[in-house]
Write a protein that holds these residues in place. Structure first.
Motif, short mmCIF file in Angstrom:
data_model
loop_
_atom_site.label_atom_id
_atom_site.label_comp_id
_atom_site.label_asym_id
_atom_site.label_seq_id
_atom_site.Cartn_x
_atom_site.Cartn_y
_atom_site.Cartn_z
N ARG A 1 0.94 -1.14 -0.18
CA ARG A 1 0.03 -0.04 -0.06
C ARG A 1 0.97 1.18 -0.08
O ARG A 1 0.51 2.13 -0.58
N ASN A 2 1.92 1.17 0.93
CA ASN A 2 2.74 2.36 0.81
C ASN A 2 3.57 2.56 -0.51
O ASN A 2 3.57 3.66 -1.16
N ALA A 3 3.98 1.57 -1.18
CA ALA A 3 4.37 1.46 -2.26
C ALA A 3 3.76 1.90 -3.43
O ALA A 3 3.90 2.95 -4.32
N THR A 4 2.47 1.68 -3.59
CA THR A 4 1.19 2.16 -4.23
C THR A 4 1.21 3.63 -4.02
O THR A 4 0.92 4.38 -5.03
N VAL A 5 1.05 4.14 -2.89
CA VAL A 5 1.09 5.64 -2.57
C VAL A 5 2.14 6.28 -3.00
O VAL A 5 2.11 7.28 -3.82
N LEU A 6 3.34 5.83 -2.93
CA LEU A 6 4.50 6.58 -3.65
C LEU A 6 4.44 6.39 -5.24
O LEU A 6 4.83 7.57 -5.69
N ALA A 7 4.16 5.44 -5.80
CA ALA A 7 4.04 5.30 -7.23
C ALA A 7 2.89 6.42 -7.65
O ALA A 7 3.17 7.02 -8.68
N ASP A 8 1.63 6.49 -7.04
CA ASP A 8 0.82 7.27 -7.44
C ASP A 8 1.37 8.86 -7.16
O ASP A 8 1.07 9.66 -8.08
N LEU A 9 2.05 8.93 -6.17
CA LEU A 9 2.46 10.43 -5.71
C LEU A 9 3.63 10.85 -6.96
O LEU A 9 3.47 11.73 -7.53
N ASP A 10 4.37 9.63 -7.36
CA ASP A 10 5.41 9.79 -8.32
C ASP A 10 4.68 10.39 -9.71
O ASP A 10 5.17 11.21 -10.54
N ARG A 11 3.54 9.66 -10.10
CA ARG A 11 3.06 9.79 -11.22
C ARG A 11 2.30 11.29 -11.12
O ARG A 11 2.31 11.97 -12.16
N VAL A 12 1.78 11.55 -10.02
CA VAL A 12 1.19 12.91 -10.01
C VAL A 12 2.36 14.07 -10.25
O VAL A 12 2.31 14.96 -10.67
N LEU A 13 3.68 13.75 -9.54
CA LEU A 13 4.49 14.71 -9.66
C LEU A 13 5.09 14.86 -11.23
O LEU A 13 5.51 15.94 -11.66
N TRP A 14 5.03 13.47 -11.90
CA TRP A 14 5.63 13.71 -13.24
C TRP A 14 4.49 14.35 -14.20
O TRP A 14 4.94 15.34 -14.99
N ILE A 15 3.16 14.15 -13.78
CA ILE A 15 2.26 14.87 -14.53
C ILE A 15 2.12 16.51 -14.25
O ILE A 15 2.21 17.43 -15.19
N GLY A 16 2.52 16.65 -13.06
CA GLY A 16 2.70 18.16 -12.87
C GLY A 16 4.05 18.92 -13.43
O GLY A 16 3.71 20.04 -13.97
N SER A 17 4.92 18.10 -13.33
CA SER A 17 6.22 18.63 -14.02
C SER A 17 6.06 18.87 -15.35
O SER A 17 6.57 19.92 -16.06
N LEU A 18 5.26 17.73 -16.13
CA LEU A 18 5.14 17.93 -17.55
C LEU A 18 4.35 19.30 -17.77
O LEU A 18 4.58 20.02 -18.78
N SER A 19 3.20 19.64 -16.91
CA SER A 19 2.22 20.61 -17.11
C SER A 19 3.27 21.81 -17.06
O SER A 19 2.94 22.84 -17.75
N VAL A 20 3.93 21.83 -16.10
CA VAL A 20 5.02 22.96 -15.86
C VAL A 20 5.68 23.40 -17.04
O VAL A 20 5.66 24.58 -17.57
N VAL A 21 6.24 22.33 -17.38
CA VAL A 21 7.12 22.66 -18.70
C VAL A 21 6.25 23.02 -19.88
O VAL A 21 6.90 24.03 -20.58
N LEU A 22 5.16 22.51 -20.11
CA LEU A 22 4.45 22.77 -21.31
C LEU A 22 3.89 24.35 -21.05
O LEU A 22 3.65 25.07 -22.00
N GLY A 23 3.50 24.61 -19.82
CA GLY A 23 2.92 25.79 -19.47
C GLY A 23 3.90 26.94 -19.78
O GLY A 23 3.78 28.17 -20.20
N GLY A 24 5.17 26.41 -19.26
CA GLY A 24 6.35 27.35 -19.40
C GLY A 24 6.60 27.87 -20.90
O GLY A 24 7.03 28.84 -21.34
#
Length: 450
Positions: free
Chosen positions: A136-159
């Protein structure tokens, strides 16, 4: 205004502002955004992982304490605990044997860490238990990493989008400034670069526009002052030169008298040319337009220059122009070809194009690169003859007519690097319509009506 054009802007427009500014700015913003997003993602990921491991160690510590109480009360091993577990890490064993309760995170080959907890017993043994970092903790970390990647990509595209928007606006303002500066260089005195770029936001481009406007005003005032001084000097010289020429006519016949008359006439011609250049520079000349047959007109006027000039009409055309100014241009081109070129001199009329070619050494490279300039006598082999005013006047009269005067050298069919020119050619391109966009006022003669 030819000197003004040369000082204000080069003839070739730089294209770096058009194509690269917005993309460079977009790339810079995207790169900075990517670096910031990557750093924040690593920090958030590590902080979340440390927090989950700390929670897991706290839970493991509570479990081993419960297991210790049950074991000491009943002798049973609960919650998967073991006494003197052989798989216990050495550091955990040593700390527990020293009388300390300890929790420990051990790395494994599978990637998921083991959470160890150990406590010393009253009989000297060590009670320990361990469990894997749960899924469960590993899944939470994987979900968090996925959200961070999506957010980073959005920041780059927005930039990137922000960089394109900001860079596009800045590039647009600079292009407007460059266009306005070119119009100023072409003699449009009412164009202001600052007004051309417009906009509500004030930035460095406004400072640049004000500097260009100030430079243009200063150069315009300087050129106007030079033109006025030149015109005043030539005007003041006109009367004494005329008197000198009249007095020369009263001298007794002889070689000395002819020399005086010749030099006085040359001085008078120079004064008249200087006055004409000053009038052309003032942009106040107006064309008196008439409809003429270009081939017939050129044939009649060129015939007065002698047998060294041949005229060929490839295609006749009716044009609307100022005959006096056209005759002045033709006369100056023929005089320049006769004085600095070589015979035969060929004049060709092809529609609205008038070509004058000689078979001399060609135009100097300075003239081809920068255009005619007053008091520039040309190449070295011309021995300083002339004052550089003939072609300058021809170019100025062409502007009044709304025409375009170009110069080029005729090269051999297979030229080498040091091959001399086979002649010079000046081409006058007359406009299709009356020259209403050159500061001239059309004065067409009234036509008969039925």
């Amino acid at each position: 205004m030819s000197d003004f054009r040369g000082r204000l802007l080069p003839a070739r427009v730089r294209s770096s502002l058009r194509g690269g500014l917005r993309w460079k700015m977009s790339a810079a913003i995207a790169l900075v955004g990517a670096l910031v997003a990557l750093a924040l993602s690593l920090v958030v990921h590590n902080a979340a992982q440390v927090s989950m491991l700390d929670n897991a160690r706290d839970v493991q510590d509570e479990r081993v304490q419960f297991a210790q109480r049950i074991y000491e009360a009943s002798g049973r091993e609960q919650f998967g605990s073991n006494v003197d577990d052989p798989e216990m890490p050495k550091m955990v064993r040593e700390r527990a044997q020293a009388g300390r309760r300890i929790t420990y995170v051990a790395s494994t080959r599978s990637g998921a860490p083991d959470i160890w907890a150990a406590v010393p017993l009253a009989d000297g043994h060590v009670l320990s238990l361990h469990s894997r970092f749960n899924d469960r903790n590993a899944t939470v970390l994987a979900d968090l990493d996925r959200v961070l990647w999506i957010g980073s990509l959005s920041v780059v595209l927005g930039g990137c989008a922000l960089g394109v928007l900001i860079g596009g606006q800045l590039s647009k303002r600079l292009r407007k400034a460059a266009t306005a500066a070119r119009e100023v260089a072409q003699g449009e005195s009412d164009v202001r670069v600052r007004e051309a770029i417009g906009g509500v936001v004030r930035d460095e481009t406004d400072d640049l526009a004000r500097a260009v406007d100030g430079m243009a005003d200063a150069l315009r005032q300087r050129l106007e002052a030079e033109r006025r001084v030149t015109a005043d000097i030539a005007h003041e010289l006109r009367t004494p030169v005329t008197g000198l020429l009249t007095a020369a006519e009263l001298l007794p016949p002889g070689r000395p008298s002819e020399l005086v008359k010749d030099r006085a006439q040359a001085l008078r011609t120079l004064v008249e040319d200087v006055l004409e250049v000053a009038r052309l520079d003032s942009a106040a000349e107006r064309a008196e337009l008439q409809d003429i047959l270009l081939g017939e007109f050129v044939t009649r006027r060129a015939g007065t220059f002698g047998p060294g000039v041949s005229v060929q009409v490839a295609r006749e055309s009716e044009v609307t122009t100022d005959p006096r100014r056209l005759e002045r241009i033709l006369g100056n081109l023929l005089a320049n070809a006769a004085r600095h070129g070589g015979t035969p001199i060929e004049v060709t009329v092809d529609g609205r194009n008038l070509r004058v070619r000689d078979h001399g050494p060609g135009f100097p490279e300075e003239l081809l690169a920068e255009g005619p300039s007053r008091f520039r006598t040309g190449s070295r082999d011309r021995a300083g003859r002339g004052h550089g005013l003939g072609l300058t006047i021809a170019a100025g009269q062409a502007r009044v007519l709304g025409a375009r005067l170009t110069f080029r050298n005729i090269r051999p069919a297979d030229p080498s690097d040091d091959a001399p020119a086979e002649g010079a050619e000046a081409v006058l391109h007359l406009p299709e319509h009356a020259p209403t966009a050159t500061g001239s006022y059309p004065m067409l003669p009234a036509k008969a009506t039925d």
